[in-house]
Structures are given as structure tokens and as C-alpha cells.
Scaffold this motif. Structure first.
Motif, PDB file in Angstrom:
ATOM      1  N   VAL B 305       0.805  -1.307  -0.009  1.00  0.00           N
ATOM      2  CA  VAL B 305      -0.081   0.007  -0.191  1.00  0.00           C
ATOM      3  C   VAL B 305       0.857   1.227  -0.053  1.00  0.00           C
ATOM      4  O   VAL B 305       0.802   2.187  -0.845  1.00  0.00           O
ATOM      5  N   ARG B 315      -1.875   0.271  -5.986  1.00  0.00           N
ATOM      6  CA  ARG B 315      -2.592   1.348  -6.842  1.00  0.00           C
ATOM      7  C   ARG B 315      -2.248   1.336  -8.337  1.00  0.00           C
ATOM      8  O   ARG B 315      -3.022   1.324  -9.314  1.00  0.00           O
ATOM      9  N   GLU B 342      -9.813  -6.337   2.793  1.00  0.00           N
ATOM     10  CA  GLU B 342      -8.997  -4.793   2.518  1.00  0.00           C
ATOM     11  C   GLU B 342      -8.212  -4.959   1.052  1.00  0.00           C
ATOM     12  O   GLU B 342      -8.293  -4.106   0.248  1.00  0.00           O
ATOM     13  N   LYS B 345     -11.016  -5.001  -1.447  1.00  0.00           N
ATOM     14  CA  LYS B 345     -11.455  -3.556  -1.728  1.00  0.00           C
ATOM     15  C   LYS B 345     -10.485  -2.862  -2.589  1.00  0.00           C
ATOM     16  O   LYS B 345     -10.753  -2.189  -3.491  1.00  0.00           O
ATOM     17  N   ALA B 346      -9.237  -2.977  -2.169  1.00  0.00           N
ATOM     18  CA  ALA B 346      -7.931  -2.313  -2.998  1.00  0.00           C
ATOM     19  C   ALA B 346      -7.944  -2.707  -4.376  1.00  0.00           C
ATOM     20  O   ALA B 346      -7.744  -1.782  -5.079  1.00  0.00           O
ATOM     21  N   ARG B 349     -10.911  -1.293  -6.126  1.00  0.00           N
ATOM     22  CA  ARG B 349     -10.776   0.058  -6.232  1.00  0.00           C
ATOM     23  C   ARG B 349     -10.193   0.493  -7.696  1.00  0.00           C
ATOM     24  O   ARG B 349     -10.394   1.558  -8.266  1.00  0.00           O
TER      25      ARG B 349
END
Lengths: 389, 389
Positions: B305, B315, B342, B345-346, B349
Motif C-alpha cells: 500500500v 494502486r 482490505e 477492496k483495494a 478500487r
């Protein structure tokens, strides 16, 4: 209920206290331990706060956890400025949950400890040298017997309450099973009625860590350098179990210590590493490795459910008048709430009057030691009810 | 879905496999590690099952966990009778989740390990002696780079899937971030995208346990007796974290070892103690203490992250075609389901195609290594879908 809570805010300091010593069990009147071994004379270090009422009916025994001591509240007369008060100062004092304007509070260092009571680092009168590995294995029941002897010495034959967390909570339960007629109210906090395999596992790893240190020398190290490295690792293991995933994330997360980037070495990178190393190295200056071995063993042996008669089990509480307030914490994974519920069920099954409260807290097992008005309010309100009944 | 599940029952054995060695990075072409250090030559031990298709599009890379090795399935030719098959034999073989009639499965011992790949116990060509503490600190990314070099060597430029549990799952995620165009499907199991404070804490205690052993000698023990006591305690710590409260209760409870009563001594009383001691002492004969230090550090550094560019983070997966199947286990408290969520979700996203499954299991983190048809069914069904798409 809210009014009750309001009256138990943390208001005053318990003031100064003084460590006193009580010795009993001179040979041939030694204490016979649960293992059958005999031990004596036994010295118990204790402190008190408040005054014993003329009717001698306001005594509260506070039982400390594994690494605690008799200094549960207030300060010592010769404390340097900035010294910390006793470990449950938030609960004990005038107007607090254990209101020293109304209660006579007693806390004794446990048998096997290293803060004044007889333990493996004490002098064995037979040899003139520290017991070390000759100290007999002991149980929570043996600890309770030494507390009973102290109360006899103080002329106290009835307790308003016994309260304690963790290994202290085990003592509370053992008190109720051994001397139900002496205990009007019992408050076991963050504890269990039988030590689980997980708790035994962590204790065993801690013990192995000490025993792996060559300086431990099978328990004979009082004339030489003590096994500080093994003891520090044992404490680090304990500390992780006292916290919670959530508390660690909140307190430390992945934050780095003293630098912008990881160091690519075995020095401290993360704050949580630094914290644990600090806890480990701080502990070795105040605690004896052999005491850790004996006390963890006593906790592992603790099982109020399956006991061979004539030892009394939780079932033998049938008909007792003792009132219970069982307290657990949501994030405690060492003695989780489901174990508190099992205790509540077992107590109700034999017809006892039990209140139960699970306190919402994200700091794990340690929660019971962290100042929190809710614990004081619960305890104060409960004792008000007990007094009225 | 049920039909898909039925076709992936565990049916055949992966047969025999053979450990092969691949060496690369001769100076001056050493691998530059994430820390900036240079390392080479590097040997990677690996095994394969099944056949690479003519189109070279059926390769599956299996990434092993912290103490695993390349022997993921089947037997070695010279295995004695009764030998155990590879560690994920329930998943890898003809007709299994990773169907070796259809896939070419590769598993390599990780960099820093001690089962054939270059690690701290390997000979440092500059000195002719084991690296010991001169072995450079490494990351999950460095492990992935050595796997990439192996695939280049094998002529594989696209992976049907990368799959792994625990530290193996971290490698899966790192593969996706570093080489998204090479990975059609990713199956991270019982893992996390950033090592938590709790996981770091347990690793740090394990490291401290090894470093507290005087035989560790700052990592220089290859000519002398190795730090077996410290390593055994470290393994015991690990083992507790791989299990669950529930599994320990079911498996051991408070059952005594070899006797009717507790022994009132520091020998084994409870079965759980015996189990942990056995796990510890068994481990020291197959694992190197320095490898544990380096690999746990790599896991602790793992954080997809927060990364400083140019390092790619989760990302940077925006637009990747990789399909994900994220798997967690209900009782895993080392890499709990909330951390898998988590991750999901990431990934969502940034627009990725993610399936998520939490498998009900009471055996803790270890669940991913315990033969269970559900994992094979999930993996097989998922790969069928990936092949069709």
C-alpha cells in the motif's frame, strides 16, 4: 444506574502505603502444598489502604496478576518525584470503585513471586541459599492458602469482596471454591475458570525461552549472571498476548522507528519492535526468571471444572451466598469473553447470583490494567448493592 | 458450481519430482536487490510437475510459505517407504485443483531459504565460506525477481496463474504488481497486502529468541554448533500463531501427556506442551536459523500500500487484466479475513476482476496447508473460468 456510576468517578489518591511482611509456617508447622510438598516458613509481603471497620466487615482482598505485586495503589513514602502509583490506582482510593473511605483494601504479593513474598529467589532456611529449582511447584490454591493465613493474622474472617484480573481472577475463583462462606462478593476480571490450551501454549513457549538461556543453569543462577535474554524474550511473548491486533495497529501500525526508511538490517525498523524490546529489557530488572516459571505453571494447572475430589470444583459452590460480578473485555483473546460466559453459565448452573459485563475495549487483555472509569463504576455500583443486601 | 466442484476432487498423485538447480547472476551481472546490495551468482532450486504446453501458456507458479521448499507435490525417486509427499500434494496432481494433466506447475525454493536456493547458509564465492550475516537483507520483491529469472530461463513469458499461501501469497501479490502483463490469474491465499503490527511483533519475538542464543554468535555458527535452542523456541512461537484457540482446544484441550495427574515439575504435563516441544526440536534439523531471520524480515517489510515510487504499489495495478481469487480462512488470526477483505477492496478500487472466498475452517492459519477438497475445487473452478475467458 447512571447515578451510581456518577458517584464512582476517580476522585482521590489512595495516599501512601507501606510494604509490610507477615511470616508463618515455621517448621514443623509448614504449609502443605497441593503437590504434597511442605514449605515454610513463608513470608508474605502485603499493603493495605483504608481502615478495617470495628465490625471487621469491610475488607476487600485484591489479587494481583502474574507479574504484579502488593503495590496496588498510591505511592511509597520515599517515592521519587514523578514515580508511578500502584498498578490499580485508578480503582483504589477515596471515592473510587474500591472506595478506601469505606473499604479496607489488602493486596499481597503472591507466593512464588519476587516482590517480598517467599519465592524461588528467597533464602531456603535449610541451605542458607536461594531456593532456585528446589522451590516446590505450587498452585493457585496454594497462593490462596497463604492469603488465608494473612487474613487470619489480620483477624479478618469475612471478606466484603475478592477482586482480581487475569491470574488474579483465578485466585478470586479459587477463594470462592475454598472458602465460600468467607466471601460475600467475588469479582473475577479478564480471567478463566480453566486455563486453555492456547494460554498453556504461550506460557510454555515463554518457559522454554528462559530454559533455553544457558545462564538459566537449571534455575541455579542467583550467584551468577541471571538469564536476562531468555527472560526478556519470555516477556515479549507475554506482551504480544496482552495486546490485541487492533491495539497494535492503532498504537504502532507499520510506523518506523527513528528513520525515513527501513534499515535493511536486524536493528529496530518498526516502532512495535522497539516497544517489545523495551518491554523485555525493562522487565528483567524487576522480575525473577524462576518466578515466571513457577507462576505460569500454577496458572496452567488452574482448572476449576475437572478436579479430583476431595479438591473442590466449581460444582461444589451449590448453595453458596457469594454474589458474583464477572467482567470480560471484548478484545481480550487470551481469556476471551466466551470463557467468561462459560464461567457465568457454570456459576448459574449451581444457582448463584451472577452479574456479567463485557466491557467494550480494543486494547486486549491489558484492558483491565488500563485506567478506565467503567471498571470503577461497575465495581463501585456492585459493592453498593452487596452492602445493601 | 457444484458440478465444477465435483470435477476437482483429489484423484491422482503428482508422481515423482526431481530437484533441479538454476544459477544466474554471475558477477558482474549480479542481481541488484531492493536494498541496493548486489548478490550473485544466485542458485535457485526448483521442481516441476506436468508438461509445458507447446504454446507455453499453461505454466502455474506455486510460491511457498516461510518454511516451505520446492517440494510442493509428489515424491522423490529415492523417498523411503512411508515418506510424506510434498507440502501441497492435496492441491497438485492429475485431476486436482492444479491439474498436472493440464498445467505445468513450478515451485522454487525462495531466495534466503535453506533448501537448495542461495541463502545465508550458502557459500559466499568471495570468501569461500557461508555468507552468514554477510548475506544481504532481501525483500519479497527480490524473491520474485529470482523467480522471474527462473521463468526466463525456462522460456516462460506468461503464467496461467501464480498461487501461494502466507508469505507465498505475498509473492503472488508482488508478482502482480511487478509483472501484471505476465500473470493471467492470481490466487493469494491466507495472506495480506501489508504485514500487520501483530505479525511483525511475533516475527520480532522469534528473531529475538534466535539472537538470544549465544550459539547464534551474530550469525556466524556454520563452523560450530548451531543455535538450536533459540531456533526451536522461535518455531514454537510460530506454531502457536499458525493454530487457533479452537483448534488447540479440539486437538489438545487440557489433556495430560503420559500420566494420570500433573507432574508438579517442568517436564511436559500437557499434550500441547509436548506438541510444541516436538515441533520445535523437529524444525531445527531441517531449517537454518539465519534463513528464519532473513525471511521474517522480508515478510515484515512487505507493504503493497505505502511504497515510495518508483516502487509500484497496489494502486499501480489499474488497468491490469489479471483476474484474482482471494482466499481466507475464518479462524486465521495471523492474516485474518478482514485483511483479505482490505485486499479485495483495494483491487476492486482499481477496477480489477476479483473473486473472494472465505473458507470456514477452525484450524487457524495452518488451514491452507491442511488437505481440504474445498481449496482444490475453488482453484480448479477458477482456473477453468480463466482458461475459458
Amino acid at each position: 444506574m447512571n447515578q451510581t456510576i456518577e458517584t464512582h468517578l476517580q476522585v482521590g489518591s489512595a495516599g501512601t502505603s507501606e510494604k509490610k511482611l507477615f511470616t508463618f509456617g515455621e517448621p514443623p508447622g509448614e504449609l502443605t502444598l497441593e503437590s504434597g510438598a511442605r514449605l515454610g516458613p513463608i513470608t508474605i509481603a502485603y499493603e493495605t489502604w483504608g481502615e478495617l471497620s470495628p465490625a471487621r466487615d469491610n475488607a476487600v482482598l485484591v489479587a494481583h496478576a502474574f507479574s504484579g505485586d502488593s503495590h496496588a495503589a498510591g505511592y511509597y513514602k520515599d517515592d521519587p518525584p514523578g514515580a508511578k502509583p500502584g498498578w490499580w490506582d485508578s480503582l483504589i482510593g477515596p471515592g473510587k470503585g474500591l472506595d478506601t473511605d469505606r473499604c479496607f483494601v489488602i493486596c499481597a504479593n503472591i507466593l512464588g513471586g519476587c516482590s517480598g513474598s517467599t519465592g524461588p529467589s528467597s533464602i531456603n532456611p535449610r541451605t542458607g541459599r536461594p531456593y532456585g529449582p528446589d522451590f516446590p511447584m505450587m498452585t493457585i490454591g496454594d497462593i490462596v492458602e497463604t492469603q488465608k493465613a494473612l487474613l487470619d493474622h489480620l483477624g479478618i474472617s469475612s471478606l466484603l469482596a475478592v477482586i482480581g484480573g487475569s491470574v488474579g481472577g483465578m485466585q478470586v475463583l479459587e477463594w470462592c471454591v475454598r472458602y465460600p462462606e468467607m466471601v460475600r462478593a467475588a469479582i473475577p476480571v479478564a480471567t478463566t475458570m480453566r486455563h486453555s490450551a492456547l494460554a498453556i501454549a504461550f506460557n510454555e513457549v515463554a518457559r522454554q525461552s528462559i530454559m533455553a538461556d544457558p545462564l538459566w543453569n537449571r534455575g541455579n543462577y542467583y550467584d551468577s549472571e541471571p538469564p536476562h535474554l531468555g527472560l526478556a524474550v519470555a516477556r515479549m511473548i507475554g506482551h504480544v498476548t496482552y495486546l490485541s491486533d487492533e491495539a497494535l495497529r492503532r498504537k504502532f501500525g507499520r510506523r518506523l522507528q527513528d528513520r525515513e526508511r527501513v534499515g535493511y538490517g536486524f536493528d529496530v525498523d518498526f516502532q512495535v519492535e522497539s516497544y517489545l524490546r523495551h518491554q523485555g529489557s525493562k522487565f528483567v530488572h524487576r522480575f525473577d526468571a524462576n518466578s515466571l516459571l513457577y507462576i505460569t505453571k500454577a496458572a496452567d494447572y488452574f482448572d476449576l471444572v475437572e478436579r479430583r475430589p476431595p479438591a473442590r470444583s466449581i460444582r461444589d459452590l451449590t448453595g453458596a451466598a457469594t454474589r458474583f460480578l464477572v467482567i470480560s473485555y471484548t478484545s481480550d483473546w487470551l481469556y476471551p469473553t466466551y470463557q467468561a460466559r462459560e464461567l457465568v453459565k457454570a456459576l448459574k448452573r449451581v444457582g448463584l447470583n451472577v452479574s456479567f459485563c463485557e466491557i467494550e475495549a480494543d486494547c486486549g487483555h491489558d484492558a483491565f490494567l488500563i485506567p478506565d472509569k467503567r471498571l470503577g463504576s461497575l465495581v463501585g455500583g456492585f459493592l453498593d448493592n452487596v452492602r445493601r443486601s
